[in-house]
Motif scaffolding. Sequence first.
Motif, PDB file in Angstrom:
ATOM      1  N   LYS A   1      -9.650   3.211  -4.194  1.00 34.03           N
ATOM      2  CA  LYS A   1      -9.272   4.440  -3.488  1.00 34.03           C
ATOM      3  C   LYS A   1      -9.309   5.648  -4.396  1.00 34.03           C
ATOM      4  N   ARG A   2      -9.002   5.456  -5.671  1.00 35.05           N
ATOM      5  CA  ARG A   2      -8.923   6.555  -6.626  1.00 35.05           C
ATOM      6  C   ARG A   2     -10.173   6.671  -7.501  1.00 35.05           C
TER       7      ARG A   2
ATOM      8  N   TYR B   1      -8.133  -2.313  -3.533  1.00 36.06           N
ATOM      9  CA  TYR B   1      -8.478  -1.060  -2.861  1.00 36.06           C
ATOM     10  C   TYR B   1      -7.492   0.055  -3.207  1.00 36.06           C
ATOM     11  N   THR B   2      -6.204  -0.213  -3.044  1.00 34.44           N
ATOM     12  CA  THR B   2      -5.197   0.840  -3.203  1.00 34.44           C
ATOM     13  C   THR B   2      -5.107   1.335  -4.638  1.00 34.44           C
TER      14      THR B   2
ATOM     15  N   ASP C   1       1.213   9.865  -0.467  1.00 40.49           N
ATOM     16  CA  ASP C   1       1.739  10.062   0.891  1.00 40.49           C
ATOM     17  C   ASP C   1       2.637  11.291   0.981  1.00 40.49           C
TER      18      ASP C   1
ATOM     19  N   LEU D   1       2.559   1.773  -3.480  1.00 45.31           N
ATOM     20  CA  LEU D   1       1.640   2.269  -4.500  1.00 45.31           C
ATOM     21  C   LEU D   1       1.130   3.681  -4.202  1.00 45.31           C
ATOM     22  N   ASP D   2       1.149   4.053  -2.927  1.00 46.77           N
ATOM     23  CA  ASP D   2       0.651   5.368  -2.517  1.00 46.77           C
ATOM     24  C   ASP D   2       1.768   6.358  -2.218  1.00 46.77           C
TER      25      ASP D   2
ATOM     26  N   ASN E   1     -15.077   4.236  -1.752  1.00 40.89           N
ATOM     27  CA  ASN E   1     -13.885   3.374  -1.713  1.00 40.89           C
ATOM     28  C   ASN E   1     -13.746   2.620  -0.397  1.00 40.89           C
TER      29      ASN E   1
ATOM     30  N   TYR F   1      -6.845  -5.687  -0.367  1.00 43.73           N
ATOM     31  CA  TYR F   1      -6.440  -4.399   0.211  1.00 43.73           C
ATOM     32  C   TYR F   1      -5.299  -3.753  -0.575  1.00 43.73           C
ATOM     33  N   ALA F   2      -4.244  -4.522  -0.796  1.00 39.35           N
ATOM     34  CA  ALA F   2      -3.032  -3.951  -1.382  1.00 39.35           C
ATOM     35  C   ALA F   2      -3.198  -3.572  -2.847  1.00 39.35           C
TER      36      ALA F   2
ATOM     37  N   ASN G   1       0.827  -1.210   0.000  1.00 35.76           N
ATOM     38  CA  ASN G   1       0.000   0.000   0.000  1.00 35.76           C
ATOM     39  C   ASN G   1       0.860   1.258   0.000  1.00 35.76           C
ATOM     40  N   GLN G   2       1.912   1.277   0.796  1.00 35.20           N
ATOM     41  CA  GLN G   2       2.781   2.454   0.856  1.00 35.20           C
ATOM     42  C   GLN G   2       3.598   2.624  -0.428  1.00 35.20           C
TER      43      GLN G   2
END
Length: 306
Positions: free
Chosen positions: A131-132, A126-127, A67, A62-63, A137, A122-123, A59-60
């Motif tokens: 989320k986008r 969602y991410t 972030d 991809l984000d 979301n 999730y990873a 997640n971090q």
Amino acid sequence: MPSTARQYWQLTKPRVVALIVFTAIVGMLLATPGLPPWRAVVFGTLGIWLAAASAAAINQILDARIDAVMARTSWRPLPTGSLTVAQALAFAVVLAVLSMAILVWQVNLITAVLTFASLIGYAIVYTVWLKRATPQNIVIGGIAGAAPPVLGWSAVTGWVEPWGVHPHSLLLCLIIFVWTPPHFWALAIFRREDYARAMIPMLPVTHGVTYTRWQILFYTVLLVIVTLLPFVTGMSGLFYLGGALVLGLVFLWMAVRLMNPPDEFYAMRTFNYSVVYLMALFAFLLVDHWVMPVPPPPGLEFQRVG
């Protein structure tokens, strides 16, 4: 803790993962009338923790761009350059491989499959997409985040139920699923400028704060109702019911007050309470199970099938 090790630790979102693992452990302990097999608890917990930590790291990765522009996350290892994407990716892959190996080897296949599906949900789903893509979301993506009690339960019971999923574990999953929107949207109200700057369509950004407050209130009412189901279905007793009602009424009171909050920080206080709420609710379930157990239906005996 050495600096580099600390950065890898932060990559796993330890506070979030701790809550995930806690709900999974409660699922394990609720799955049997007595003590569950130690191997399932120890290795199930380890495998689920490693998978959740891997999902957090992915997640971090991809984000990382998002972030970097959000005050809440700008300190993370990738935005600050403390770790490279290659380092983070290698770390995430190692955690995921270890997780699947432990769950398949020491627990059972169904838990490994469900855990891997949750990791991807999730990873990746969602991410990368939800989320986008939509202000809903966190509602749709909440399915993956609500899975840990099912994973924990399946780690103990294996294939006893069709598809390895017990109906009571789905009740726990439903509670977390309904809890997620008021929990996260309270944070989103407080951090709405961050999300707007990062161009993430969170509900307060796309529909405004007032609409989001109404949605929080609606989901909190629904949550109070859903948390009664373990008692209604005979999964838990009066001890849990009393605790759930007290916790739920406090949450509902905070959601009502959030409609006209005393200050800007009140949304964050609501968010913080929601974390305590979930932990306490699951603790009540556990205490009720051990201290005031509900007798199983006649003829129903626990049997573990790997």
